[in-house]
Design a protein around this motif. Structure first.
Motif, mmCIF file in Angstrom:
data_model
loop_
_atom_site.group_PDB
_atom_site.id
_atom_site.type_symbol
_atom_site.label_atom_id
_atom_site.label_comp_id
_atom_site.label_asym_id
_atom_site.label_seq_id
_atom_site.Cartn_x
_atom_site.Cartn_y
_atom_site.Cartn_z
ATOM 1 N N VAL A 4 0.776 -1.294 -0.193
ATOM 2 C CA VAL A 4 0.036 -0.103 -0.071
ATOM 3 C C VAL A 4 1.152 1.330 -0.271
ATOM 4 O O VAL A 4 2.246 1.006 0.520
ATOM 5 C CB VAL A 4 -0.926 0.167 1.582
ATOM 6 C CG1 VAL A 4 -1.729 1.155 1.283
ATOM 7 C CG2 VAL A 4 -2.045 -1.110 1.023
ATOM 8 N N PRO A 31 -3.601 0.793 -3.251
ATOM 9 C CA PRO A 31 -2.840 -0.241 -3.177
ATOM 10 C C PRO A 31 -2.030 -0.757 -4.384
ATOM 11 O O PRO A 31 -2.236 -0.218 -5.189
ATOM 12 C CB PRO A 31 -3.981 -1.362 -3.634
ATOM 13 C CG PRO A 31 -4.964 -0.652 -2.613
ATOM 14 C CD PRO A 31 -4.586 0.442 -2.846
ATOM 15 N N GLN A 71 -2.757 5.693 7.635
ATOM 16 C CA GLN A 71 -3.539 4.503 7.648
ATOM 17 C C GLN A 71 -4.167 5.038 8.837
ATOM 18 O O GLN A 71 -4.926 5.498 8.641
ATOM 19 C CB GLN A 71 -3.628 3.207 7.365
ATOM 20 C CG GLN A 71 -3.231 1.994 6.525
ATOM 21 C CD GLN A 71 -3.062 0.489 6.473
ATOM 22 O OE1 GLN A 71 -2.417 0.194 7.418
ATOM 23 N NE2 GLN A 71 -2.571 -0.250 5.690
ATOM 24 N N TYR A 122 -8.070 -0.898 0.174
ATOM 25 C CA TYR A 122 -6.793 -0.563 1.100
ATOM 26 C C TYR A 122 -6.103 -1.039 1.040
ATOM 27 O O TYR A 122 -5.557 -0.669 1.812
ATOM 28 C CB TYR A 122 -7.739 0.393 2.461
ATOM 29 C CG TYR A 122 -8.831 1.620 2.393
ATOM 30 C CD1 TYR A 122 -8.705 2.427 1.812
ATOM 31 C CD2 TYR A 122 -9.653 1.126 2.760
ATOM 32 C CE1 TYR A 122 -9.216 4.117 1.452
ATOM 33 C CE2 TYR A 122 -10.863 2.346 2.292
ATOM 34 C CZ TYR A 122 -10.549 3.419 2.081
ATOM 35 O OH TYR A 122 -11.207 4.325 2.217
ATOM 36 N N GLY A 123 -6.409 -2.367 1.192
ATOM 37 C CA GLY A 123 -4.852 -2.822 0.663
ATOM 38 C C GLY A 123 -4.535 -3.938 2.238
ATOM 39 O O GLY A 123 -3.327 -3.435 2.440
#
Length: 1025
Positions: free
Chosen positions: A617, A632, A820, A856-857
């Protein structure tokens, strides 16, 4: 050298003493390393400055106990005596009980030795500089302070107060350490842990097989009831150490000795979600897996303590811990580390701050280890503080390059332009006019390590493939300051928003980087391949001179391969005719390169190479370093093309250096993984009807290729992710330290492998370049210019690089997790559609599930049972709520049983989750995933598209979706509606044999006692199963 004797008294296990006499050789001339030297000493390297007011000579006790105080940069001119260094070597890190007692032949006290050294230093400099000896021995202060003019003996505290009154941080650190030492002397003698066995008992037990020497202790959780695992070659599985008592003061990373418990006391790992996976404090004692070998720590062979980042508990809790609020249990950032007891008067001022703490001791009478504060990093929650925390927790120390290192660098500026040397042109193979060389890297890449070339040779029957790597060793000489710094760093550290280079920027981004349209030195491997079969006919290794014609990014190269109309920057200024000619030439080269890469991949696939899947990511940042999106990585064929060429070069270079230096070549191997680690992969695949064979890499690769669900391509991707997670880590090693059969690289299916293609960012590649250069010289009958490292030295370097690589990977992972959390932190999870995403279930736990979010991987846990013992219940529309109920876990699904009925969450089901951030005071923030529907909702589609598309593409996508929806409505009006059975199995509506058998199967699996306990009827009980 003067020969003398040193008497050492060892205390044995029977409380007796053994007198040992050892030979000791002393230097006749000891250099003073002072710029004021009056004795013409041979002072090479760094010297003490002459612009300070005095020199400081600490005694052995000060160096042992207050070394952190002496590390302050403001304190200069410190002279360490050999006596003090020897004491530190024997006692520092194990102050809790040294087994070594030294007695000097002349019976003099160590303070006398240090004082005599201070007097010698003063006299040697002819009294040009006062010398201050600092000690904690008040008798020494009283006895020696007035003996010699110009030599002063004072206490450490007096020295700090008199000479450095403004250096408050050093004085506070001194007070903190002094308090720890004083409190340790007054602690009670009631034991909390068993004593560690003596070293000789441990060695005898290891030889007899009673005890197990564990290479590394890996802590899974740091709670009172926790599990610690460590691999051992005699056992088919890890050894489990359950609980703080059984761990017996061992800390994550220590080298320990374990005694196996009787088989009846063996335990299993917990199969419930814990704080190690969720970041949430969780109950212990839930369901366990099958019992496995379980033991207890009986001794510690080596402490691997490091600096730990901690946070102070809330002020109210601090006040309740101690009356004077000085002895405090601080909470480490790393959950695997137990609380640490420190003494400080700054607890209130350091609230909400990250602080660095060092461990001093962990006595058997203390429930927690003792430590002291070293440095304040900053306020918790601030980006720079959190980044520095990540670096410190991974033992990554990257200071700016020193002036001495930068002075070794060549200059390249408009006023002083760097050019190739005439001597190098004569010695190197010049490819600037004969080869079309180009590089393919990520967008905006500055440190271009590698370039490629491919061409048809004049006869037309052979094809030449070339891999050209930056010749870093031409600029970085072995043993230079730059080389030593690069070895210390071992790699370039890539974080989400920054990077810390292994080499200075003038090399990594300029002179060594294979930039476009400039002359550069390179190390090249050229293969002559049969144009039809692509078999290797000839291979050449050597130093070259190249000029890269194109500096392509992956997306541009892929577009050229796809025959898309794109603009190549290097061709923008050419006329139309020349542009078409050059563009055709470039496309042809890319097509030939892709053809060769496909062939190379096929050859490795036949040998059992694995195609694994990782979660990569990228945090997309704006100009102010604010995160705007989580993107990603999108796989492209050109990624595989470049990777195959690099793998091929690494393989051939490994063969070359191993043949030339069979006992001292640096290679990289990938050991086969432990079969136990494939259990989750096998269970998940079996739930979908696939069999995974892990007996060899070839069998595993074939099994993964067959495990394809035509209706859900994410199934195979998740299975490959689980296979990647089961893999062992690849390691560097010296060929003289490893048998030939262990050279094999399991993942790549290659007998020999090393790293050669990235010397700008990996020190291992620099070593390999030097080995290859030496091998080439030997082939020519010449002696290498540099002395190569021995097998022992190379193995030590290899282990250092392995440790640094693990730290770099962990730091990169933690920085991505940090960003994140930053991405979702300012978003309202209840209203912002970017916080709602599709998730796929890939594993079951006793109290929840593990899911993967493709958008969002990211992977994470989802609780199905909360702290109030409520479970997730589904409404008729698929939405979820918490209700009183129970969970039942099966191999392929987990069922929630409530008054609404029984609802199942099965492996590889697609569900909808809400993403939020759980802010934690002492630990890193974590993402919290909550299931909101067992059905896939069409949410945030436009936001997802916008993250990877431009404005024009987004408009086109919206129009296309609208047209497709309109067409679908028209088709639905014309075509009669069919049920699922009619569409998939051509079955009619109403009861049939298939439905009846399914009902019988579910009723047979149903636990009726659970339904009766909840007061449910039979129909309600079987609902939604």
């Amino acid at each position: 050298m003067l020969k003398t004797e040193k008497v050492v008294v060892l205390r044995n296990s029977r409380r007796g003493h053994v007198r040992v006499v050892r030979e000791l050789y002393l230097r006749e001339q000891v250099p003073c390393f002072s710029s004021l030297c009056q004795g013409h000493c041979s002072n090479e390297g760094k010297v003490l400055p002459g612009d300070i007011t005095h020199y400081v000579v600490p005694d052995a006790g000060v160096v042992r106990d207050f070394l952190e105080v002496l590390e302050f940069q403001e304190l200069r001119g410190i002279v360490f005596t050999q006596t003090a260094c020897q004491v530190v070597q024997h006692t520092r890190g194990r102050r809790y009980g040294s087994l070594l007692v030294q007695r000097w032949q002349n019976k003099c006290n160590k303070n006398v030795c240090v004082y005599r050294a201070a007097v010698w230093y003063h006299d040697h400099l002819a009294g040009l500089k006062p010398v201050v000896m600092i000690t904690e021995d008040q008798h020494a202060v009283a006895e020696y302070n007035r003996l010699t003019s110009g030599v002063y003996v004072i206490s450490t505290q007096e020295y700090l107060q008199s000479f450095w009154p403004d250096l408050q941080a050093a004085q506070e650190l001194y007070i903190s350490i002094a308090q720890v030492l004083q409190e340790r002397e007054s602690e009670g003698q009631e034991r909390e842990y068993a004593e560690h066995l003596p070293a000789e008992v441990l060695e005898a037990g290891i030889k007899s097989g009673r005890y197990i020497k564990v290479c590394d202790l890996f802590v899974i959780a740091a709670k009172h009831l926790c599990s610690v695992s460590a691999c051992h070659w005699k056992l088919s599985s890890d050894v489990l150490v359950w609980g703080m008592k059984q761990r017996n003061r061992a800390v994550h990373g220590d080298l320990v000795v374990v005694e196996l418990l009787p088989r009846g006391e063996w335990k299993g790992r917990t199969i419930a979600l814990t704080e190690a996976e969720t970041g949430v404090e969780e109950r212990t004692g839930e369901e366990q897996s099958q019992p496995m070998p379980t033991g207890r720590v009986v001794g510690i062979l080596q402490r691997n303590w490091r600096d730990y980042v901690v946070t102070f508990p809330p002020w109210e809790e601090v006040q309740s811990q101690s009356r004077n609020s000085q002895r405090i249990l601080v909470i480490p950032w790393d959950r695997r580390i137990p609380k640490i007891r420190i003494s400080t008067q700054q607890a209130e001022a350091l609230q909400e701050h990250r602080v660095i703490v060092r461990l001093d001791s962990w006595d058997s009478t203390s429930l927690y280890p003792n430590g002291h504060c070293v440095k304040v990093l900053g306020k918790s929650g601030e980006l720079e503080t959190e980044i520095q925390t990540i670096l410190m927790e991974n033992s990554i120390h990257v200071l700016p390059f020193s002036e001495a290192q930068l002075r070794e660098m060549l200059l390249n500026s408009k006023e002083n332009l760097w050019t190739v040397e005439a001597g190098e042109v004569a010695e190197r193979r010049d490819l600037r006019t004969t080869h079309l060389v180009f590089s393919i890297d990520p967008q905006g890449c500055e440190d271009v390590d590698d370039a490629l070339s491919v061409r048809i040779l004049p006869e037309g029957v052979r094809l030449e493939l070339g891999v050209h790597i930056a010749d870093v060793t031409h600029f970085v000489r072995a043993g230079s300051l730059t080389d030593l710094e690069a070895r210390s760093r071992a790699t370039t550290y890539y974080l989400a928003d920054r990077r810390y280079d292994m080499l200075p920027a003038v090399l990594s981004a300029d002179l060594c980087s294979l930039l476009g349209n400039v002359d550069r030195y390179a190390m090249s491997v050229l293969w002559e391949l049969d144009a039809k079969s692509l078999a290797v006919c000839k291979v050449w290794f050597g130093r070259t001179l190249i000029r890269s014609s194109y500096q392509l990014c992956y997306e541009l190269a892929q577009s050229l391969l796809n025959n898309e109309s794109v603009e190549v920057p290097e061709l923008a200024q050419l006329g139309e005719v020349d542009k078409k000619k050059r563009l055709k030439e470039l496309k042809t080269a890319l097509e030939q390169l892709t053809k060769v890469a496909r062939y190379l991949r096929t050859q490795r696939d036949r040998g059992g190479a694995l195609e694994l899947e990782g979660v990569e990511v990228r945090a997309q940042l704006d100009a102010e370093k604010n995160i705007t999106a989580l993107v990603p990585k999108q796989p492209l064929e050109i990624h595989e093309t470049v990777a195959e060429c690099m793998i091929y070069a690494n393989h051939w270079v490994a063969r070359k250096i191993q043949e030339t230096f069979p006992q001292q070549a640096l290679l990289r191997h990938h050991p086969p993984p432990c079969q136990e680690h494939f259990s989750q992969l096998m269970d998940s695949a079996k739930a979908r009807g696939f069999d995974i064979d892990s007996c060899s890499n070839k069998a595993l690769a074939d099994s993964l290729d067959r495990a394809v669900d035509p209706h859900d391509p994410l199934v195979n991707r998740l299975l490959r992710m689980m296979a990647t997670q089961a893999m062992s880590n690849a390691q560097y090693f010296s060929t003289g330290s490893c048998p030939l059969e262990q050279y094999y690289h399991y993942g790549l299916a290659l007998k020999h492998y090393t790293h050669f293609t990235s010397p700008i960012r990996r020190y291992a590649d620099i070593i390999v370049h030097r080995l290859l250069t030496a091998a080439i010289k030997l082939d020519k009958g010449m002696e290498p210019n540099e002395t190569l490292a021995s097998n022992k030295e190379l193995e030590e370097i290899a282990q250092h690089i392995n440790n640094k690589n693990r730290a770099a990977q962990q730091a990169q992972k933690q920085s991505i997790e940090l960003f994140q959390c930053l991405y979702f932190k300012d978003k309202d999870p209840l209203t912002d559609q970017r916080c709602v995403a599709e998730a796929i279930i890939y594993a079951m736990r006793a109290n929840g599930i593990l899911v993967f979010i493709p958008r969002y991987g990211m992977k994470g846990p989802v609780y199905l049972k909360n702290r109030e013992n409520q479970v997730v219940s589904l409404r008729n529309d698929g939405s979820c709520e918490w209700q009183a109920g129970m969970l039942q876990r099966y191999p392929d699904r987990i069922c929630t049983i409530t008054s609404n009925g029984i609802h199942a969450f099965s492996l590889f089901d697609h569900i909808t989750v809400r993403i939020s951030v759980q802010a934690l005071r002492c630990h890193p923030d974590s993402l919290c995933l909550e299931v909101i529907s067992d059905r896939l909702q069409e949410v945030a589609k436009l936001e997802s598209l916008a993250a990877g598309k431009g404005r024009l593409e987004l408009v086109q996508e919206v129009v296309r979706q609208a047209e497709a929806a309109s067409q679908q409505v028209e088709e639905q009006e014309r075509v009669p509606q069919l049920s699922k059975e009619e569409r998939e199995y051509q079955q009619s509506k109403g009861p049939n044999l298939y439905c009846l058998l399914q009902e019988v199967r579910e009723l047979a699996l149903l636990d009726l006692s659970v339904c009766q306990g909840l007061g449910l009827g039979l129909q309600a009980c079987i609902k939604s199963v």
